[in-house]
Structures are given as structure tokens and as C-alpha cells.
Design a protein around this motif. Structure first.
Motif, PDB file in Angstrom:
ATOM      1  N   LYS A   9       2.347   1.598   4.674  1.00  0.00           N
ATOM      2  CA  LYS A   9       1.097   1.158   4.038  1.00  0.00           C
ATOM      3  C   LYS A   9       0.465   2.216   3.151  1.00  0.00           C
ATOM      4  O   LYS A   9       1.149   2.812   2.324  1.00  0.00           O
ATOM      5  CB  LYS A   9       0.137   0.630   5.105  1.00  0.00           C
ATOM      6  CG  LYS A   9       0.633  -0.699   5.702  1.00  0.00           C
ATOM      7  CD  LYS A   9      -0.423  -1.456   6.456  1.00  0.00           C
ATOM      8  CE  LYS A   9      -1.659  -1.727   5.681  1.00  0.00           C
ATOM      9  NZ  LYS A   9      -1.907  -3.085   5.244  1.00  0.00           N
ATOM     10  N   TYR A  47       2.066   4.243  -0.055  1.00  0.00           N
ATOM     11  CA  TYR A  47       1.742   3.901  -1.442  1.00  0.00           C
ATOM     12  C   TYR A  47       1.339   5.153  -2.224  1.00  0.00           C
ATOM     13  O   TYR A  47       1.787   5.371  -3.356  1.00  0.00           O
ATOM     14  CB  TYR A  47       0.582   2.907  -1.515  1.00  0.00           C
ATOM     15  CG  TYR A  47       0.741   1.635  -0.724  1.00  0.00           C
ATOM     16  CD1 TYR A  47       1.990   1.139  -0.356  1.00  0.00           C
ATOM     17  CD2 TYR A  47      -0.381   0.901  -0.341  1.00  0.00           C
ATOM     18  CE1 TYR A  47       2.117  -0.030   0.374  1.00  0.00           C
ATOM     19  CE2 TYR A  47      -0.266  -0.278   0.376  1.00  0.00           C
ATOM     20  CZ  TYR A  47       0.983  -0.728   0.739  1.00  0.00           C
ATOM     21  OH  TYR A  47       1.083  -1.896   1.455  1.00  0.00           O
ATOM     22  N   LYS A 104       2.897   4.819  -5.898  1.00  0.00           N
ATOM     23  CA  LYS A 104       2.807   3.398  -6.239  1.00  0.00           C
ATOM     24  C   LYS A 104       1.455   3.070  -6.877  1.00  0.00           C
ATOM     25  O   LYS A 104       0.431   3.658  -6.538  1.00  0.00           O
ATOM     26  CB  LYS A 104       2.984   2.548  -4.972  1.00  0.00           C
ATOM     27  CG  LYS A 104       4.346   2.695  -4.306  1.00  0.00           C
ATOM     28  CD  LYS A 104       5.436   2.111  -5.170  1.00  0.00           C
ATOM     29  CE  LYS A 104       6.786   2.147  -4.492  1.00  0.00           C
ATOM     30  NZ  LYS A 104       7.872   1.642  -5.366  1.00  0.00           N
ATOM     31  N   ALA A 127      -0.214   0.569  -6.222  1.00  0.00           N
ATOM     32  CA  ALA A 127      -1.063   0.054  -5.146  1.00  0.00           C
ATOM     33  C   ALA A 127      -1.899   1.153  -4.503  1.00  0.00           C
ATOM     34  O   ALA A 127      -2.931   0.865  -3.890  1.00  0.00           O
ATOM     35  CB  ALA A 127      -0.203  -0.634  -4.085  1.00  0.00           C
ATOM     36  N   GLY A 128      -1.479   2.396  -4.630  1.00  0.00           N
ATOM     37  CA  GLY A 128      -2.217   3.499  -4.026  1.00  0.00           C
ATOM     38  C   GLY A 128      -3.359   4.013  -4.880  1.00  0.00           C
ATOM     39  O   GLY A 128      -4.230   4.736  -4.370  1.00  0.00           O
ATOM     40  N   ARG A 163      -7.105   3.573  -3.879  1.00  0.00           N
ATOM     41  CA  ARG A 163      -7.168   2.927  -2.566  1.00  0.00           C
ATOM     42  C   ARG A 163      -7.859   3.827  -1.547  1.00  0.00           C
ATOM     43  O   ARG A 163      -7.639   5.036  -1.509  1.00  0.00           O
ATOM     44  CB  ARG A 163      -5.755   2.599  -2.078  1.00  0.00           C
ATOM     45  CG  ARG A 163      -5.697   1.612  -0.913  1.00  0.00           C
ATOM     46  CD  ARG A 163      -4.246   1.390  -0.512  1.00  0.00           C
ATOM     47  NE  ARG A 163      -4.062   0.263   0.387  1.00  0.00           N
ATOM     48  CZ  ARG A 163      -4.181   0.328   1.704  1.00  0.00           C
ATOM     49  NH1 ARG A 163      -4.535   1.480   2.258  1.00  0.00           N
ATOM     50  NH2 ARG A 163      -3.977  -0.733   2.462  1.00  0.00           N
ATOM     51  N   ASP A 192      11.418  -0.682  -1.321  1.00  0.00           N
ATOM     52  CA  ASP A 192      10.313  -1.476  -1.861  1.00  0.00           C
ATOM     53  C   ASP A 192      10.191  -2.829  -1.160  1.00  0.00           C
ATOM     54  O   ASP A 192       9.077  -3.311  -0.909  1.00  0.00           O
ATOM     55  CB  ASP A 192      10.505  -1.676  -3.360  1.00  0.00           C
ATOM     56  CG  ASP A 192      10.134  -0.432  -4.154  1.00  0.00           C
ATOM     57  OD1 ASP A 192       9.749   0.576  -3.539  1.00  0.00           O
ATOM     58  OD2 ASP A 192      10.229  -0.474  -5.392  1.00  0.00           O
ATOM     59  N   LEU A 205       8.579  -2.273   2.182  1.00  0.00           N
ATOM     60  CA  LEU A 205       7.189  -1.857   1.994  1.00  0.00           C
ATOM     61  C   LEU A 205       6.305  -3.084   1.754  1.00  0.00           C
ATOM     62  O   LEU A 205       5.207  -3.210   2.326  1.00  0.00           O
ATOM     63  CB  LEU A 205       7.106  -0.898   0.806  1.00  0.00           C
ATOM     64  CG  LEU A 205       5.859  -0.014   0.671  1.00  0.00           C
ATOM     65  CD1 LEU A 205       5.706   0.914   1.856  1.00  0.00           C
ATOM     66  CD2 LEU A 205       5.922   0.786  -0.620  1.00  0.00           C
ATOM     67  N   SER A 230       3.488  -5.048   4.426  1.00  0.00           N
ATOM     68  CA  SER A 230       2.117  -5.358   4.033  1.00  0.00           C
ATOM     69  C   SER A 230       1.828  -6.839   4.243  1.00  0.00           C
ATOM     70  O   SER A 230       0.750  -7.218   4.739  1.00  0.00           O
ATOM     71  CB  SER A 230       1.887  -4.972   2.569  1.00  0.00           C
ATOM     72  OG  SER A 230       0.542  -5.150   2.209  1.00  0.00           O
ATOM     73  N   ASP A 241      -2.985  -4.994  -3.034  1.00  0.00           N
ATOM     74  CA  ASP A 241      -1.835  -4.107  -2.815  1.00  0.00           C
ATOM     75  C   ASP A 241      -0.528  -4.846  -3.094  1.00  0.00           C
ATOM     76  O   ASP A 241       0.354  -4.349  -3.809  1.00  0.00           O
ATOM     77  CB  ASP A 241      -1.800  -3.599  -1.368  1.00  0.00           C
ATOM     78  CG  ASP A 241      -2.907  -2.624  -1.024  1.00  0.00           C
ATOM     79  OD1 ASP A 241      -3.537  -2.081  -1.948  1.00  0.00           O
ATOM     80  OD2 ASP A 241      -3.136  -2.409   0.184  1.00  0.00           O
ATOM     81  N   LEU A 257       2.375  -4.160  -5.890  1.00  0.00           N
ATOM     82  CA  LEU A 257       3.751  -3.841  -5.495  1.00  0.00           C
ATOM     83  C   LEU A 257       4.748  -4.829  -6.100  1.00  0.00           C
ATOM     84  O   LEU A 257       5.830  -4.444  -6.564  1.00  0.00           O
ATOM     85  CB  LEU A 257       3.869  -3.837  -3.970  1.00  0.00           C
ATOM     86  CG  LEU A 257       3.112  -2.730  -3.240  1.00  0.00           C
ATOM     87  CD1 LEU A 257       3.052  -3.022  -1.745  1.00  0.00           C
ATOM     88  CD2 LEU A 257       3.758  -1.363  -3.483  1.00  0.00           C
TER      89      LEU A 257
END
Length: 364
Positions: free
Chosen positions: A95, A99, A104, A106-107, A110, A206, A209, A213, A232, A236
């Protein structure tokens, strides 16, 4: 501010220039309650949008907090790696930490509160001892909570570092042992890749991951982070929108992990909420004969995930949230064990409320 407006401004930050002062107040409050303020702040910053001074203070605070947390998680990863490197055990980040450290999208921006890792079940004793030697200690002291985690759950009781106050959750799989679905944690570890600059830390592939999520969202009873988690997942998935082969691999991995239905649900949701370009063929493949039931469940989530600037969703949303909360417990444990667990926790809370027990207030 309603959900559609919030999501539209998240996707198109330039449109915030048309907001009135009242709109900004609602926008900031709604994004904060959805745990999206850091992401919003970063997107506005990257788009170089001019923001009025009053909301800018909130946004800059969230953006700086996010940056500080990202520096903190990088340092925490170094500390975890130093404590566990000599165990010769793969330690897979999950998670938010994954990320951020994997770079990523998504991070970016965050916010999160702990570090989640996945290790082989046979290494739990060694990992726990090494972490305790490195300064982490148990957060759950009550005997029943210890039993709950160690016998039935997918992780050790959470551990907190005595000096830094940082929390680590050590998983040995990604769903409770008593859950109805049984993902292959060994395969997640086997398909992970080393994190450069670290001796024991790894990042899931990926597909895993994303599936983790989705798995977390579809089995979680508390929905306060649901919109952030869908954001997120959207980020991704968009890394692979130009790769037809990726969608086939994602479907294969979902089926391998016994998570076809949860992944189908989350694909429906992320497509509905964020217009993520998900192939309909993949949704139908994973939903199979349960497609109608999963669509009904998606409508329930649609009703439940309603961010509100004051944190007071309408009664319809509260009812949907309650049903999802009940469903999450039903998925987590068989009926007999569930009744036993909930009865125990209700009694524990009752005795705490009456002041007759000195034990830890935080339940499992």
C-alpha cells in the motif's frame, strides 16, 4: 460540495479558479474528510494554479505534511531494513509505503499513518523478535486481542517504535485466515522485486499491488478512506492503460488469488467514480455468473461513499455504510466465530464504558 464536483476538481485542478470563497471552504473540508487533501494540494501545486490565500494555507499545510511523511517513510524503511536484513527474509512493502518508495503516481501527495509489510508465515517469530530488538513494541496488550490477531487474522498485532512513534503492521497474508477468500501470499512474495538500495525490502509486482488495494477496499468495513483508495487504484491502473497484455495479466492474477469478484467490484467502482478506462471484457470475465449481484453491491458502495464537508452523510449513506460494515465482518469470519468475537468486543466496550476494567480501550 457533492462527490461529483470533488472528483471533477481533483481530475481538473485548473477548474478551481472558478470557485467562490464558500466553494473553497466546502472543497477543502470535503477533501480533508475524504483524506484527499494532500493529493489535491499536490495536484494544484503541479498545475501551478493560483489559489486564494485562505485555502492556500490549508493546502500548503497538507502538501508539506505529505512531503514530511514521505521522507519519514523512506527513513522508516531504512530502519526496518537494517533490523531485518540479517534474517535473510523477503519483506514486501504494501500500500502507501510501496507506492511512495516505488515512485508510483498513487503515492504523490498521499497521507498515511503506518507501514505495512508482508513476510512468509514461517518467519513471523524471527521478524517479531528482530523488530522488538530494533525498538518496536506491541500496541495490543489485552490477551484476547493477542489471540485474535495471532490465531485468526492476517497480521501480527500492530507494533509501535518506542522512540519514533511509527507503526508497522506485519502481514503474513492479505486477508484474515478465517476469511472466505484465500489469496496466495507466497505468490505475492515470489513475484515481488527488490527495492533498490535495500537488502531485504521488496515491492509487489504491479498486478499484485493493485489487487491488494482492491482486496482491502472490498473487504474493509470502514469507508472513511474509500475515495482515497479508489483514487490510488485509478492512478495505478492508468499506468497501464496502453497495454492490452496488462489487463489479461491482472485478470489472471485476480483469479489466481481467489479474488475475481472483489476485483470486479473495484473495477466497476473505479470506472464509475473516476472514468478509468477499464475494459468491459475484463469486468465480465471476473464477475462471471455473479455479475448482477456485484452490480447491486457496487450500487450499495455508490450510496455509501459520499464525502461531506461536515462529516455528516445523509441517512441513505449511513444505512449503506452499515450494511457494508456488516458485510465486511461476514466476509471476515464464519458465523459462529463472528458472534463470539463481536459478543466479546461488545462486553469489553461495555465494561470499559462503566469504568470497571482498566484494560486497553482499543479493540481488534
Amino acid at each position: 460540495m457533492n462527490r461529483a464536483s470533488l472528483l471533477d476538481l481533483l481530475k481538473h485542478p485548473q477548474r478551481t479558479t472558478a470557485l467562490s470563497p464558500r466553494d473553497w471552504t466546502e472543497f477543502i473540508a470535503t477533501a480533508r474528510n475524504a483524506n484527499l487533501l494532500g493529493k489535491l494540494a499536490q495536484r494544484l501545486h503541479e498545475a501551478n494554479v493560483s489559489v486564494p490565500s485562505a485555502p492556500l494555507r490549508h493546502l500548503e499545510g497538507a502538501r508539506l505534511l505529505s512531503e514530511r511523511q514521505h521522507h519519514s517513510v523512506a527513513w522508516e524503511a531504512q530502519c526496518i531494513d537494517a533490523s531485518l536484513a540479517q534474517t535473510d527474509t523477503p519483506v514486501v512493502l504494501l500500500k502507501g509505503a510501496a507506492y511512495v518508495l516505488a515512485g508510483k503516481a498513487a503515492g504523490v501527495g498521499r497521507l498515511f499513518g503506518d507501514v505495512d509489510v508482508l513476510v512468509p508465515p514461517g518467519s513471523l517469530g524471527t521478524i517479531e523478535i528482530r523488530l522488538m530488538a530494533g525498538g518496536w513494541t506491541q500496541m495490543k496488550s489485552e490477551e484476547y486481542d493477542q489471540r485474535y490477531y495471532r490465531e485468526w487474522m492476517h497480521e501480527l498485532p500492530p507494533m509501535i517504535h518506542v522512540r519514533r512513534g511509527t507503526v508497522i503492521d506485519v502481514h503474513h497474508t492479505i486477508l484474515p485466515l478465517t476469511a472466505r477468500n484465500h489469496p496466495d501470499a507466497e505468490a505475492i512474495i515470489a513475484h515481488s522485486t527488490p527495492l533498490p538500495g535495500h537488502r531485504s525490502l521488496r515491492i509487489p509486482c504491479d498486478e499484485d499491488l493493485i489487487i491488494h488495494s482492491m482486496c482491502h477496499l472490498a473487504h474493509e468495513g470502514e469507508l472513511h478512506n474509500a475515495l482515497r483508495d479508489l483514487d490510488d487504484i485509478d492512478s495505478l491502473l492508468r499506468e497501464h492503460t496502453d497495454s492490452p497484455v496488462f489487463w489479461d495479466r491482472l485478470g489472471d492474477r485476480a483469479q489466481h488469488h481467489d479474488l475475481a469478484a472483489p476485483v470486479a467490484l473495484c473495477l466497476m467502482l473505479v470506472r464509475q467514480f473516476f472514468d478509468t478506462p477499464v475494459p468491459e471484457s475484463l469486468v465480465l470475465r471476473l464477475a462471471g455468473t455473479d455479475a448482477a449481484a456485484i452490480r447491486r453491491l457496487a450500487r450499495l458502495y455508490d450510496a455509501a461513499i459520499v464525502p461531506d464537508p461536515e462529516g455528516r452523510p445523509p441517512l441513505r449513506s449511513l444505512a449503506a455504510q452499515l450494511l457494508i460494515y456488516i458485510r465486511s465482518h461476514w466476509l471476515r469470519m464464519p458465523p459462529r466465530l463472528l458472534v463470539q468475537h463481536l459478543s466479546r468486543k461488545a462486553w469489553q466496550r461495555l465494561t470499559l464504558a462503566s469504568g470497571t476494567s482498566p484494560k486497553n480501550e482499543q479493540g481488534a
